[in-house]
Scaffold this motif. Structure first.
Motif, PDB file in Angstrom:
ATOM      1  N   PHE A 319      -6.839 -13.931   1.097  1.00 32.10           N
ATOM      2  CA  PHE A 319      -6.014 -14.324   1.811  1.00 32.10           C
ATOM      3  C   PHE A 319      -4.789 -12.801   2.012  1.00 32.10           C
ATOM      4  N   ALA A 320      -4.593 -12.424   0.574  1.00 36.04           N
ATOM      5  CA  ALA A 320      -3.615 -11.244   1.129  1.00 36.04           C
ATOM      6  C   ALA A 320      -3.713  -9.459   1.491  1.00 36.04           C
ATOM      7  N   MET A 321      -5.755  -9.543   1.249  1.00 44.29           N
ATOM      8  CA  MET A 321      -6.352  -8.774   1.146  1.00 44.29           C
ATOM      9  C   MET A 321      -6.616  -8.695   3.152  1.00 44.29           C
ATOM     10  N   TRP A 322      -6.551  -9.966   3.811  1.00 43.48           N
ATOM     11  CA  TRP A 322      -7.096 -10.472   5.343  1.00 43.48           C
ATOM     12  C   TRP A 322      -5.332  -9.612   5.409  1.00 43.48           C
ATOM     13  N   GLU A 467      10.167  -3.809  -2.328  1.00 44.66           N
ATOM     14  CA  GLU A 467      10.669  -3.101  -1.114  1.00 44.66           C
ATOM     15  C   GLU A 467       9.957  -3.326   0.354  1.00 44.66           C
ATOM     16  N   SER A 468       9.060  -4.447   0.625  1.00 46.45           N
ATOM     17  CA  SER A 468       7.911  -4.589   1.615  1.00 46.45           C
ATOM     18  C   SER A 468       6.732  -3.747   1.583  1.00 46.45           C
ATOM     19  N   ASN A 469       6.453  -3.234   0.449  1.00 48.43           N
ATOM     20  CA  ASN A 469       5.700  -2.220   0.723  1.00 48.43           C
ATOM     21  C   ASN A 469       4.188  -2.781   0.906  1.00 48.43           C
ATOM     22  N   PRO A 470       3.587  -2.650   1.872  1.00 44.99           N
ATOM     23  CA  PRO A 470       2.122  -3.980   1.844  1.00 44.99           C
ATOM     24  C   PRO A 470       0.586  -3.533   1.329  1.00 44.99           C
ATOM     25  N   ILE A 471       1.403  -2.079   0.144  1.00 41.84           N
ATOM     26  CA  ILE A 471       0.332  -1.455  -0.216  1.00 41.84           C
ATOM     27  C   ILE A 471       0.340  -2.508  -1.510  1.00 41.84           C
ATOM     28  N   TYR A 472       1.402  -3.336  -2.408  1.00 41.22           N
ATOM     29  CA  TYR A 472       0.893  -4.180  -3.681  1.00 41.22           C
ATOM     30  C   TYR A 472       0.785  -5.271  -2.900  1.00 41.22           C
ATOM     31  N   ALA A 473       0.676  -5.781  -1.887  1.00 41.02           N
ATOM     32  CA  ALA A 473      -0.125  -6.747  -1.613  1.00 41.02           C
ATOM     33  C   ALA A 473      -1.785  -6.784  -2.454  1.00 41.02           C
ATOM     34  N   MET A 474      -2.382  -5.838  -2.394  1.00 39.79           N
ATOM     35  CA  MET A 474      -3.743  -5.514  -2.294  1.00 39.79           C
ATOM     36  C   MET A 474      -2.974  -5.809  -4.184  1.00 39.79           C
TER      37      MET A 474
END
Length: 508
Positions: A319-322, A467-474
């Motif tokens: 889900f984090a990836m999608w 800091e709301s950086n979406p790369i760290y969701a990966m």
């Protein structure tokens, strides 16, 4: 002497699983493009997880209901096929309407309808394998489904990118969906309906009388779910209600992030459901579908409880990836956060290619994984595949050239194929045939709950930790995959026959 379900030929298994190609076509279009649609219509990064809860919530509600209903259905179309047809009709219509949404709330509403429709078809397909195949062939059936999931998703995920290379416009005025996305959804509607229709007309089902004649059915039907008494239901509900109600109150009084309402209110509702069961047990009432689902939830087989943790961490990662891949790739690899820019849409189309790639690799993995299982066993093979998925997600952080992200998709493809087949292979043979649908629906809870949790806390984790950086969701997804890999090693299989059967491969 009892009868045994006859083995099906390669083409019979092919036909009964072919509809999954169409279902995944719609599912992949949704996964690869919904965040893009939401951003185009003005959603900010922090609200996207909230908008995505449509999928988990509809799955949580629809799958056990459809499972129960299909367990108790028999008409001219059969047991599961009526639900294939209903779901296919509404999913196809939803795919036609959604890309024409002009405002965010309409797109969000269409996502609810689309997800509910997909779930109506998807849940009975899992039970369909258990109904039609003898236990020794069930792992082959799930592997075949995994193969079609990969094949269907490859084309669907890449459609906007393919269409742009054929001259279809990939950009649009601010607040409008590009034609590449619109035409991809239109094509998906046709493919889904045709593929599911093929399974409906080319497959047969056993009648309740025929199922009752099989030894498997006789043996499994002996044990029914134990019924909790009223007091136990009330105490169990209290354990959920008190902390959940306090949590909801704190979110409101202290002004905490509203995404936490998803978690706290969800727990309140589950507590209320148990109190409703307590009330129903106080007075004699005919057993309803709600009673059956609740009883079976607390009486599921031990292996299902063990696999719940594996599914939890696996689907949290997915889900984090999608949700965040589009934002991660466009910002980290393409350097833009502007949904109206050509560069953003180029990056978003590349995400579609990446999603197509991991599904393509999953189709290949569906052929390779049975060999892995025959060498390592079910648990170790699944653990290795999940670790490959973790490595694939983690590599997003250090890979700079978006072209090289195709390499990341290899690991994610193996993890995806494994998640779609091996947990079901471990479950094969331990579910009662007369409750196959409802238990498959309940097993979906452990896919839905982590997605609801992800929608509740992922935005917070990114905001306050990264800091709301979406790369760290990966990165968060990679850690979750690694935890799932550790959990699966602890699963205790009841017997070893599944390993030999899976080892036979997906194709014969």
């Amino acid at each position: 002497m009892v009868n045994e379900k006859p083995s099906l030929s390669f083409w019979q298994i092919w036909n009964m699983c072919f509809g999954f190609l169409g279902i995944q076509f719609g599912f992949a279009l949704q996964n690869a493009n919904v965040s893009r649609i939401f951003q185009t219509l003005g959603a900010d990064m922090e609200t996207i997880p909230l908008l995505w809860i449509a999928g988990p919530v509809t799955g949580l509600l629809v799958q056990p209901i459809v499972g129960y209903l299909s367990d108790n259905t028999w008409n001219r179309l059969g047991r599961r096929r009526p639900y294939f047809l209903i779901g296919a009709i509404f999913t196809s219509l939803s795919l036609l309407v959604m890309p024409n949404a002009s405002v965010l709330w309409v797109a969000a509403g269409m996502l609810w309808i689309l997800d509910a429709s997909i779930n109506i078809s998807m849940e009975p397909f899992r039970a369909f394998v258990g109904d039609n195949l003898p236990k020794r062939q069930q792992p082959k059936g799930y592997a075949m489904q995994s193969f079609f999931i990969g094949v269907g998703a490859v084309v669907a995920s890449m459609l906007p990118w393919i269409l742009s290379h054929f001259g279809v416009s990939n950009s649009a005025p601010e607040g409008h969906i590009p034609d590449t996305v619109k035409y991809a959804f239109y094509m998906g509607a046709v493919v889904l309906f045709v593929a599911v229709g093929w399974t409906i007309i080319s497959s047969k089902e056993y009648s309740p009388e025929e199922l009752a004649a099989f030894g498997e059915q006789d043996e499994e039907a002996q044990s029914d779910s134990p019924v909790r008494d009223s007091g136990r239901w009330f105490k169990s509900g209290m354990l959920f209600m008190v902390p959940a109600a306090l949590g909801t109150l704190l979110v409101w009084m202290l002004g905490w992030d509203k995404q936490l309402y998803i978690l706290s209110i969800g727990l309140v509702l589950f507590g209320l459901a148990q109190w409703l069961m307590s009330w129903r047990r106080k007075t004699p009432k005919a057993n309803s579908g709600f009673d059956t689902v609740m009883d079976d939830l607390f009486a599921m087989p031990q292996i299902m409880r063990q696999l719940a943790w594996v599914q939890f961490f696996s689907w949290f990662a997915l889900f984090a990836m999608w949700i965040y891949t589009t934002a991660a790739v466009t910002s980290h690899h393409y350097g833009t956060d502007d949904p109206a820019s050509e560069l953003f849409n180029h990056g978003a189309n590349w995400v579609g290619v990446l999603f197509g790639a991991y599904n393509g690799f999953s189709a290949l993995a569906a052929i390779i994984i049975p060999v892995m299982v025959s060498r390592m066993g079910l648990r170790m093979a699944h653990s290795v595949n999940l670790l490959l998925g973790a490595l694939g997600l983690l590599s997003f952080l250090w890979i700079k050239d978006p072209q090289w992200l195709l390499l990341s998709m290899v690991g994610i493809g193996f993890a995806w194929a494994s998640i779609l087949s091996l947990p079901y292979a471990m479950l094969a043979g331990c579910l009662p045939s007369n409750k196959m649908g409802v238990y498959m629906g309940i097993f979906n809870f452990f896919i839905v709950i982590p997605q609801l949790l992800a929608a509740s806390i992922l935005g917070l984790l990114l905001r306050y930790g990264f800091e709301s950086n979406p790369i760290y969701a990966m990165v968060i997804g990679a850690v979750s995959f690694a935890l799932a890999a550790m959990m699966v090693v602890k699963v205790k299989l009841q017997n070893g026959h599944q390993v030999e059967l899976v080892g036979g491969g997906a194709h014969g």
